[in-house]
Design a protein around this motif. Structure first.
Motif, PDB file in Angstrom:
ATOM      1  N   ALA A 146      -4.451  20.071  99.028  1.00 15.76           N
ATOM      2  CA  ALA A 146      -4.711  18.481  98.566  1.00 15.76           C
ATOM      3  C   ALA A 146      -6.338  18.624  98.548  1.00 15.76           C
ATOM      4  CB  ALA A 146      -4.266  17.561  99.501  1.00 15.76           C
ATOM      5  N   THR A 147      -7.149  18.744  99.099  1.00 13.52           N
ATOM      6  CA  THR A 147      -8.625  18.794  99.228  1.00 13.52           C
ATOM      7  C   THR A 147      -9.225  19.530  98.233  1.00 13.52           C
ATOM      8  OG1 THR A 147      -8.434  18.485 101.644  1.00 13.52           O
ATOM      9  CG2 THR A 147     -10.760  18.831 100.491  1.00 13.52           C
ATOM     10  N   LEU A 152     -11.082  19.314  92.150  1.00 13.18           N
ATOM     11  CA  LEU A 152     -10.963  19.888  90.746  1.00 13.18           C
ATOM     12  C   LEU A 152     -10.731  18.693  89.783  1.00 13.18           C
ATOM     13  CD1 LEU A 152      -9.257  23.223  91.361  1.00 13.18           C
ATOM     14  CD2 LEU A 152     -11.581  22.954  91.103  1.00 13.18           C
ATOM     15  N   PHE A 153      -9.591  17.874  90.097  1.00 13.46           N
ATOM     16  CA  PHE A 153      -9.200  16.992  89.240  1.00 13.46           C
ATOM     17  C   PHE A 153     -10.145  15.623  89.377  1.00 13.46           C
ATOM     18  CE2 PHE A 153      -5.551  19.309  89.345  1.00 13.46           C
ATOM     19  CZ  PHE A 153      -4.821  18.883  88.028  1.00 13.46           C
ATOM     20  N   ARG A 154     -10.698  15.485  90.705  1.00 14.63           N
ATOM     21  CA  ARG A 154     -11.534  14.192  90.962  1.00 14.63           C
ATOM     22  C   ARG A 154     -12.724  14.546  91.827  1.00 14.63           C
ATOM     23  NH1 ARG A 154      -6.435  13.007  92.121  1.00 14.63           N
ATOM     24  NH2 ARG A 154      -6.869  13.430  94.533  1.00 14.63           N
ATOM     25  N   PRO A 155     -13.812  15.181  91.258  1.00 14.56           N
ATOM     26  CA  PRO A 155     -14.996  15.726  92.269  1.00 14.56           C
ATOM     27  C   PRO A 155     -15.517  14.673  92.996  1.00 14.56           C
ATOM     28  CG  PRO A 155     -15.067  16.394  89.680  1.00 14.56           C
ATOM     29  CD  PRO A 155     -14.150  15.333  89.916  1.00 14.56           C
ATOM     30  N   ASP A 156     -15.406  13.327  92.460  1.00 16.38           N
ATOM     31  CA  ASP A 156     -16.289  12.465  93.354  1.00 16.38           C
ATOM     32  C   ASP A 156     -15.208  11.803  94.293  1.00 16.38           C
ATOM     33  OD1 ASP A 156     -14.499  11.620  91.297  1.00 16.38           O
ATOM     34  OD2 ASP A 156     -15.731   9.427  91.151  1.00 16.38           O
ATOM     35  N   GLY A 240      13.639  28.609 103.188  1.00 11.62           N
ATOM     36  CA  GLY A 240      13.236  29.530 102.217  1.00 11.62           C
ATOM     37  C   GLY A 240      12.073  29.680 101.484  1.00 11.62           C
ATOM     38  N   LEU A 241      11.974  30.489 100.641  1.00 13.37           N
ATOM     39  CA  LEU A 241      10.763  30.494  99.778  1.00 13.37           C
ATOM     40  C   LEU A 241      10.836  29.800  98.444  1.00 13.37           C
ATOM     41  CD1 LEU A 241       9.852  34.309 100.244  1.00 13.37           C
ATOM     42  CD2 LEU A 241       8.835  32.412 101.362  1.00 13.37           C
ATOM     43  N   LEU A 242       9.857  29.087  98.200  1.00 14.19           N
ATOM     44  CA  LEU A 242       9.921  28.109  97.064  1.00 14.19           C
ATOM     45  C   LEU A 242       8.764  28.331  96.138  1.00 14.19           C
ATOM     46  CD1 LEU A 242      11.207  24.633  97.019  1.00 14.19           C
ATOM     47  CD2 LEU A 242       9.142  25.356  95.594  1.00 14.19           C
ATOM     48  N   ASN A 243       8.856  28.671  94.740  1.00 10.87           N
ATOM     49  CA  ASN A 243       7.670  28.647  93.805  1.00 10.87           C
ATOM     50  C   ASN A 243       7.915  27.404  92.748  1.00 10.87           C
ATOM     51  OD1 ASN A 243       5.739  29.101  91.815  1.00 10.87           O
ATOM     52  ND2 ASN A 243       6.216  31.286  91.588  1.00 10.87           N
ATOM     53  N   ASP A 244       6.866  26.581  93.121  1.00 11.11           N
ATOM     54  CA  ASP A 244       6.851  25.371  92.217  1.00 11.11           C
ATOM     55  C   ASP A 244       5.859  25.515  90.903  1.00 11.11           C
ATOM     56  OD1 ASP A 244       6.953  22.685  91.202  1.00 11.11           O
ATOM     57  OD2 ASP A 244       5.431  22.008  92.475  1.00 11.11           O
ATOM     58  N   TRP A 245       6.565  26.534  90.081  1.00 10.41           N
ATOM     59  CA  TRP A 245       5.691  26.778  88.850  1.00 10.41           C
ATOM     60  C   TRP A 245       4.980  25.357  88.183  1.00 10.41           C
ATOM     61  CZ3 TRP A 245       5.607  31.975  87.887  1.00 10.41           C
ATOM     62  CH2 TRP A 245       6.506  32.523  88.358  1.00 10.41           C
ATOM     63  N   SER A 246       3.820  25.418  87.840  1.00  8.32           N
ATOM     64  CA  SER A 246       2.887  24.300  87.360  1.00  8.32           C
ATOM     65  C   SER A 246       2.134  24.559  86.212  1.00  8.32           C
ATOM     66  CB  SER A 246       2.298  23.765  88.542  1.00  8.32           C
ATOM     67  OG  SER A 246       2.821  23.563  89.915  1.00  8.32           O
ATOM     68  N   ALA A 247       2.358  23.562  85.210  1.00  8.47           N
ATOM     69  CA  ALA A 247       1.389  23.866  84.073  1.00  8.47           C
ATOM     70  C   ALA A 247       0.262  22.946  84.339  1.00  8.47           C
ATOM     71  CB  ALA A 247       2.124  23.430  82.625  1.00  8.47           C
ATOM     72  N   ARG A 248      -0.865  23.560  84.694  1.00  4.92           N
ATOM     73  CA  ARG A 248      -2.004  22.514  85.092  1.00  4.92           C
ATOM     74  C   ARG A 248      -2.769  21.741  84.220  1.00  4.92           C
ATOM     75  NH1 ARG A 248      -0.827  22.668  90.236  1.00  4.92           N
ATOM     76  NH2 ARG A 248      -0.966  24.817  91.176  1.00  4.92           N
ATOM     77  N   GLU A 254      -1.119  14.311  82.092  1.00  6.93           N
ATOM     78  CA  GLU A 254      -0.005  13.392  82.598  1.00  6.93           C
ATOM     79  C   GLU A 254      -0.033  12.578  83.693  1.00  6.93           C
ATOM     80  OE1 GLU A 254       4.001  15.408  82.223  1.00  6.93           O
ATOM     81  OE2 GLU A 254       3.571  16.167  84.152  1.00  6.93           O
ATOM     82  N   TYR A 255      -0.700  13.288  84.869  1.00  5.14           N
ATOM     83  CA  TYR A 255      -0.083  13.033  86.261  1.00  5.14           C
ATOM     84  C   TYR A 255      -0.611  11.761  86.654  1.00  5.14           C
ATOM     85  CZ  TYR A 255      -4.699  13.110  88.559  1.00  5.14           C
ATOM     86  OH  TYR A 255      -5.911  12.979  89.175  1.00  5.14           O
ATOM     87  N   GLN A 256      -1.285  10.629  86.082  1.00  5.59           N
ATOM     88  CA  GLN A 256      -1.797   9.432  86.462  1.00  5.59           C
ATOM     89  C   GLN A 256      -1.120   8.456  85.513  1.00  5.59           C
ATOM     90  OE1 GLN A 256      -5.996   9.863  86.614  1.00  5.59           O
ATOM     91  NE2 GLN A 256      -5.850   9.530  88.755  1.00  5.59           N
ATOM     92  N   PRO A 257      -0.421   7.437  85.904  1.00  6.32           N
ATOM     93  CA  PRO A 257      -0.674   6.870  87.470  1.00  6.32           C
ATOM     94  C   PRO A 257       0.719   7.405  88.121  1.00  6.32           C
ATOM     95  CG  PRO A 257       0.334   5.232  85.900  1.00  6.32           C
ATOM     96  CD  PRO A 257       0.024   6.449  85.108  1.00  6.32           C
ATOM     97  N   LEU A 258       1.520   7.969  87.750  1.00 10.91           N
ATOM     98  CA  LEU A 258       3.117   8.253  88.582  1.00 10.91           C
ATOM     99  C   LEU A 258       3.234   9.457  89.092  1.00 10.91           C
ATOM    100  CD1 LEU A 258       5.627   5.727  86.464  1.00 10.91           C
ATOM    101  CD2 LEU A 258       4.352   5.621  88.559  1.00 10.91           C
ATOM    102  N   GLY A 259       2.333  10.684  88.862  1.00 12.40           N
ATOM    103  CA  GLY A 259       2.459  11.742  89.368  1.00 12.40           C
ATOM    104  C   GLY A 259       3.207  12.868  88.495  1.00 12.40           C
ATOM    105  N   PRO A 260       3.433  14.121  88.909  1.00 12.63           N
ATOM    106  CA  PRO A 260       3.953  15.240  88.237  1.00 12.63           C
ATOM    107  C   PRO A 260       5.293  14.958  87.355  1.00 12.63           C
ATOM    108  CG  PRO A 260       3.554  15.803  90.443  1.00 12.63           C
ATOM    109  CD  PRO A 260       3.460  14.432  90.387  1.00 12.63           C
ATOM    110  N   PHE A 261       5.271  15.312  86.139  1.00  9.62           N
ATOM    111  CA  PHE A 261       6.508  15.095  85.507  1.00  9.62           C
ATOM    112  C   PHE A 261       6.887  16.511  84.823  1.00  9.62           C
ATOM    113  CE2 PHE A 261       8.432  12.665  81.397  1.00  9.62           C
ATOM    114  CZ  PHE A 261       9.570  12.636  82.045  1.00  9.62           C
ATOM    115  N   LEU A 262       6.504  16.616  83.529  1.00 12.37           N
ATOM    116  CA  LEU A 262       7.029  17.646  82.746  1.00 12.37           C
ATOM    117  C   LEU A 262       6.099  18.822  83.039  1.00 12.37           C
ATOM    118  CD1 LEU A 262       7.384  16.137  79.123  1.00 12.37           C
ATOM    119  CD2 LEU A 262       8.947  16.592  80.877  1.00 12.37           C
ATOM    120  N   ALA A 263       5.133  18.874  83.851  1.00 11.02           N
ATOM    121  CA  ALA A 263       4.041  19.964  84.190  1.00 11.02           C
ATOM    122  C   ALA A 263       4.664  20.613  85.106  1.00 11.02           C
ATOM    123  CB  ALA A 263       2.590  19.368  84.799  1.00 11.02           C
TER     124      ALA A 263
END
Ligand code: CA
Length: 437
Positions: A146-147, A152-156, A240-248, A254-263
């Motif tokens: 998270a840090t 990377l997304f919010r340097p400040d 189990g193991l889980l791979n949450d594929w992500s299109a950065r 798209e992620y603000q304000p409601l978080g991940p969706f089609l990514a």
């Protein structure tokens, strides 16, 4: 939390020789559950247990009458194409079947002749997602991930003020969860090019993986009924193991304000095997919170959670490119970390998920979020390992990656090792990127 018992004894040996090698993920002390059928056969999927390089067919074993009492009821619940019915039965039933399996598969068991006919080589099997997953929630339980990602997304403003108080999560999508071996086309979507004012549409150019652990809910809870922290693990069937594929690039726009969706919802891959919490009992470890950090609110705090709430599961991510496959050179390891570094425990995630009265159901899947350890080399995504694409990751053979290329397979592995106990593993969770549709 599950107690240690005879099924954890390191000295146990199986009449299935490959289970005794010391190198297998599936010794007699593991006994993970999955759903399988013989490859290329028009036959139904049914429950099975991994033992060495074999699968014990639980439908066949039940039919052969090798189990009695509660274990027989449990085995019967594993004869269909999903494990939901067995997951709903609860810890006593899970333990009864595990004990019966442990005894029946031991050297000298009188069940050997009957059960030998119920084995299917793993090399000849194909798997399905082990449960009908009604709902999928993905958490964000690595402070290190998270840090780094926040920076990377919010340097400040890397870490938002709620992070150390609330187990952050979002509701994901169950329909696109596939089992290890799946491939999927590179997703397309909207992205905002650097310094541009308007977005463009096209295939993602920053496709990534996320190294996560999946938590399968066993027993559900009624709507409106919260699960207390110290009761939470009785609701968890296994990991189990889980791979949450992500299109950065899609995510960043798209992620603000409601978080991940089609990514995120175009594909999620899980391993075929679910390792039960009972099998993981020897690998529990203390959960701590740095003295300078906020301590959990009372509903997320207990002495039991402090003493043994964490799991020391070693986690690895590997990449096999098309070039490596052609050359048969084997995959390259990208990183290694442990689930013990998670900021919140499995029990805290379950307690938090239900604290508002939200009902979990058997087969629901919770992701831990990307597991990144304290050092940069322990990062669980290419976004972190490549510093958002600025520093290519060397793979050997003249290849490097910032993000995934078409033809790349990502392989997640997990295992537990501790002196005095048998090593147990999770098998692998493999997914391959196809060119955009
Ligand atoms: Ca994730």
């Amino acid at each position: 939390m599950r107690a240690l018992n005879e099924t954890h004894d390191r000295g146990l040996r199986s009449w299935v020789d490959s289970a005794n090698s010391g190198a297998t993920d599936f010794p007699l002390q593991n006994l993970p559950f999955g759903v399988f059928r013989r490859e290329g056969r028009n036959e139904p999927f049914r429950g099975g247990v991994a033992i060495g390089d074999q699968i014990l067919d639980l439908a066949a074993a039940h039919k052969a009458g090798v189990f009695a009492g509660e274990a027989a009821h449990g085995a019967l619940a594993c004869t269909g194409p999903t494990l939901n019915g067995f997951m709903a039965m609860g810890p006593a039933a899970w333990a009864a079947l595990r004990l019966a399996l442990s005894r029946a598969l031991r050297e000298g068991s009188p069940m050997q002749p009957k059960l030998t006919a119920c084995l299917v080589p793993q090399a000849q099997a194909e798997h399905a997602v082990p449960a009908a997953i009604g709902d999928y929630t993905d958490f964000y339980a690595s402070l290190h991930h998270a840090t780094t990602v926040g920076r990377l997304f919010r340097p400040d403003n890397p870490l938002l003020p709620n992070y150390k108080w609330v187990p952050i999560g979002y509701h994901g999508r169950a329909s696109s969860i596939g089992v290890s071996g799946q491939s999927f086309p590179r997703p397309a979507g909207q992205t905002l090019p650097r310094d541009a004012q308007t977005p463009v549409f096209g295939p993602s150019r920053r496709l990534d993986y996320e190294l996560e652990v999946g938590i399968f809910v066993g027993v559900g809870n009624e709507l409106g009924e919260r699960v207390p922290l110290d009761a939470a693990e009785a609701h968890v069937f296994g990991l189990g193991l889980l791979n949450d594929w992500s299109a950065r690039d899609i995510q960043g726009w798209e992620y603000q304000p409601l978080g991940p969706f089609l990514a995120k919802n175009f594909a999620t891959t899980v391993s075929p095997w679910i390792v039960t919490l009972e099998a993981l009992a020897p690998f529990r470890t203390e959960w701590t919170r740095p003295a300078g950090d906020p301590q959990p609110l009372p509903y997320l705090e207990s002495a039991e959670n402090r003493a043994r709430g964490a799991f020391d599961v070693q986690l690895e991510a590997w990449l096999e490119s098309a070039q490596m496959r052609a050359a048969r050179s084997g995959p390259a390891r990208l990183s290694r970390t442990s689930l013990r570094h998670a900021y919140w425990t499995v029990a805290q995630l379950v307690a938090h998920h239900t604290v508002n009265g939200c009902n979990l159901q058997p087969g629901d899947l919770l992701g831990t979020g990307t597991q990144s350890g304290p050092t940069p080399e322990e990062a669980g995504s290419l976004l972190e390992l490549s510093d958002a694409g600025k520093r290519p990751v060397e793979l050997g053979g003249g290849e490097s990656r910032t993000f995934l290329q078409d033809g790349d397979a990502v392989i997640l592995r997990g295992f537990c090792e501790k002196a005095g106990y048998a090593r147990i593993g999770f098998g692998e969770c493999r997914g391959t990127v196809r060119p955009a549709a």
